[in-house]
Each structure stands twice: as C-alpha cells, then as structure tokens.
Design a protein around this motif. Structure first.
Motif, short mmCIF file in Angstrom:
data_model
loop_
_atom_site.label_atom_id
_atom_site.label_comp_id
_atom_site.label_asym_id
_atom_site.label_seq_id
_atom_site.Cartn_x
_atom_site.Cartn_y
_atom_site.Cartn_z
N ALA A 295 0.82 -1.22 -0.05
CA ALA A 295 -0.10 0.04 0.08
C ALA A 295 0.91 1.18 -0.02
O ALA A 295 0.33 2.17 -0.62
N ALA A 296 1.79 1.00 0.80
CA ALA A 296 2.91 2.25 0.91
C ALA A 296 3.34 2.46 -0.46
O ALA A 296 3.67 3.81 -0.92
N ALA A 297 3.77 1.65 -1.29
CA ALA A 297 4.33 1.77 -2.72
C ALA A 297 3.39 2.19 -3.64
O ALA A 297 3.53 3.56 -4.57
N LEU A 298 2.18 1.90 -3.36
CA LEU A 298 1.00 2.45 -4.44
C LEU A 298 0.66 3.76 -4.28
O LEU A 298 0.46 4.60 -4.90
N ALA A 299 0.84 4.24 -2.94
CA ALA A 299 0.70 5.60 -2.50
C ALA A 299 1.51 6.75 -3.05
O ALA A 299 1.55 7.58 -3.29
N ALA A 300 2.67 6.04 -2.80
CA ALA A 300 4.01 6.80 -3.50
C ALA A 300 3.89 7.05 -5.10
O ALA A 300 4.45 8.16 -5.32
N LEU A 301 3.55 5.95 -5.58
CA LEU A 301 3.25 6.07 -7.32
C LEU A 301 2.15 6.84 -7.53
O LEU A 301 2.37 7.44 -8.75
N GLU A 302 1.03 7.02 -6.91
CA GLU A 302 -0.15 7.63 -7.35
C GLU A 302 0.01 8.80 -7.90
O GLU A 302 -0.70 9.17 -8.95
N PRO A 303 0.55 9.76 -7.31
CA PRO A 303 0.74 11.17 -7.69
C PRO A 303 1.67 11.45 -8.89
O PRO A 303 1.62 12.69 -9.51
N LEU A 304 2.37 10.52 -9.48
CA LEU A 304 3.26 10.95 -10.24
C LEU A 304 2.99 11.25 -11.61
O LEU A 304 3.45 12.20 -12.33
N GLY A 305 1.98 10.54 -12.02
CA GLY A 305 1.51 10.72 -13.42
C GLY A 305 0.95 12.19 -13.58
O GLY A 305 1.29 12.68 -14.69
N ALA A 306 0.42 13.08 -12.68
CA ALA A 306 -0.11 14.17 -12.70
C ALA A 306 1.08 15.45 -12.65
O ALA A 306 0.91 16.35 -12.85
N ARG A 307 2.34 14.67 -12.47
CA ARG A 307 3.55 15.73 -12.29
C ARG A 307 4.27 15.79 -13.62
O ARG A 307 5.30 16.51 -13.42
#
Length: 330
Positions: A295-307
């Motif tokens: 869950a920690a990995a998914l949370a860290a990756l989630e915002p990257l696409g918008a950046r």
C-alpha cells in the motif's frame, strides 16, 4: 494465462519495435536471438507493425515464425504511412488500403492469417466504422482472426465495437502515462475489451536515468524527452527507482507490477508489451509476474502521473490523449 476478450496471450507480450532501428542501430543476429529467447522464456504474444523499420521488423518476425509458428500469437498493425508526402496525410484507414496493407503484412510475415490485426492510428478522413467494416470482412474471410485498435478514444472505441467486436485496445499506459484511465480504460472494461499497454516502462525513463539521447533515438521526437522537460521529470524516475528499492524489486518489475495492480483496480485485462534488445531484460520483466505492491508503494506512485511535464507525443492529436481533449472542449 491472461486473455484478451477470449484470446489467450499470457501475462506479458513482447513489443518488437526496439528491434527495428528506432533507438539507434541494431543487428539482425542479435534481434533474432532476442525473439527466440522471448519464446523460450514462455512469451506467446509477439507484437510488430508494418511501419517498424519500413517493413523490416515484420520480415524479422517472419523468420522466427517459419520455425516456431505454433508458439506465437501474432499481432501486427497497419495505418501508419511509411513514406508520407510532405504535408500530406500520415495515416490511411480507407477500405482499399486495409486490403492492400494486410496483403503486404502477410507477405512479409510469411503467414496466411494474423491473430490480432490492429488499426495503428485513426485516419481523420475516414469514419472508423468504414475501417472496422473492412477489417470485419477480413475476419469473415479468415485472413484475420481478431481486430484491435491503437490509440483510439473512448467514443471511437464505442463506435468501432458497434460494427464488430474489438479484442484489444493498444495505447501507452504506465506510471507516467495515465491519460487513458480517464475514459478509454473504463469503456474497454465495460465492453469487455482487453488492453495492451505499450511503453509500460516509460520508454526506459522509469528504469534508469535518461539524461542525453543519441542521434537516431526515437525519443527525441517526444516532448517529455527534450532537455528541459527531462530535467523537470527526473524526480519522477528517481521516485520510481527509490520505491522499487524499498520493495526489493527492480524498477522494471515495479512498473509492470503497477500495471497489474491498476488493471485489477479498474476491471480491465491488461497485457504489457515491454520492448527490449537484451534477452536478460526479458527474464527480468517476466519475473514481475505475481508481484503485489505494498500500500505504501502504491501511495507513493499514485501522484506521479500528474507531475509529468510534456505530452507523450509531438502530434498529440494523433493519439487518444489529444483527441479526447478536443472532445472534452466541445
């Protein structure tokens, strides 16, 4: 065994584009060895296109098919003109061209039937219903088993599927290319259409630092790979690699496992087709099978696409991202 609308293809396919000279020079012996290794490792879906290497990639795949046809689920594409006239159309989807293109591909590949035949890019001059109608005729004749579409919008997919069942949509999808999640993937999930993700490793950006591109590298054509945007996007790659280290896997495995997680979350059968020239990379990629991210990995990756700085294509109207912007603007 993963299926695309009933077509058994395996959890990963192999994208043949890197074996054409799109990322710099290659040699035929090494390319053939890579393709054979992919099949030896258990990959079934081999993806190529008539435009890759101006037909040379299909001929390369054809050499492997002469020895191992029964092991391969063959996918190829048409619609990109290899030598467009300056200022003229770059795509063709008229029914006459559909027949011309498939005969060319059959000859270069040395086969009598193509399992999955994609419309590579949408010709804005031709209603997609006409193109898919011509493809449906090829299915009825046994020349093509199933129809795929590449870089279509949700609306185009709806219209095409109403003419003939579509087996798969192929578009770019990765940690840093997520525009297809807005409309295309929900529509595919609703219609029971599979999704084939090309460039799942971000054209190598997610795997290792990309700071300078050699002459002849295809990535020079993409806005997010120009010098200024590469620098702006560097922290995205750094985050991906840091998360991979924390998960105890490689960045490539992280990116592929992320796609699997996204496919499950969005209810679509997804098959990535990473492309490589190195056999050991095939083994590394396949080892992503079965990995579940924390869950920690998914949370860290989630915002990257918008950046991400920069579109994923120079001519953004050629891909679903640009046309969906136009559709949304009314």
């Amino acid at each position: 065994m993963t299926e695309l609308a009933g077509l058994e293809v395996g959890e990963q396919g192999f994208g043949g584009m890197a074996l054409a000279e799109v990322y710099g020079p290659t040699d035929e012996a090494s390319a053939l060895a890579t393709l054979h290794h992919a099949l030896d490792a258990g990959i079934r879906l081999i993806d190529t296109a008539d435009v890759y290497g101006a037909g040379s990639n299909e001929r390369l795949v054809g050499r492997v098919l002469r020895e191992r046809r029964d092991e391969v689920v063959l996918a190829t594409k048409f619609g990109f003109l290899r030598d467009p006239a300056p200022g003229g159309p770059r795509f063709r989807g008229d029914p006459a061209y559909v027949r011309e293109a498939v005969q060319g591909s059959l000859g270069r590949l040395g086969v009598e039937r193509i399992e999955l035949y994609y419309y590579h890019r949408v010709d804005p001059r031709v209603p997609i219903e006409e193109t898919v109608g011509a493809l449906a005729e090829l299915v009825a004749e046994g020349v093509v088993e199933r129809i795929g579409l590449s870089e279509v919008t949700a609306a185009e997919l709806e219209r095409a599927h109403a003419v003939h069942p579509i087996t798969a949509v192929q578009s770019e999808w990765s940690i840093w290319s997520r525009d297809v999640e807005t409309a295309v993937i929900p529509t595919a999930a609703r219609l029971g259409v599979g999704f084939v993700a090309y460039s799942p490793l971000g054209r190598g950006f997610l795997v290792s630092p990309v700071t300078q591109l050699p002459e002849g590298d295809l990535r020079r054509n993409f806005p997010r790979f120009d010098a200024e945007r590469l620098a702006a996007n560097a922290p995205i790659g750094e985050t991906v690699r840091a998360v991979a280290e924390a998960e105890g896997i490689t960045p490539a495995q992280l990116a592929l496992a992320w796609l699997g997680e996204q496919g499950r979350a969005l209810g679509v059968d997804v098959v990535p087709i990473p492309s490589t020239r190195r056999p050991e990379r095939i083994d590394e990629n396949l080892a992503a099978s079965g990995i579940r991210l924390s869950a920690a990995a998914l949370a860290a990756l989630e915002p990257l696409g918008a950046r991400v700085a920069g579109d994923r294509a120079r001519h953004v109207g050629d891909i679903s991202q640009g046309r969906e912007r136009t559709e949304a603007a009314g």
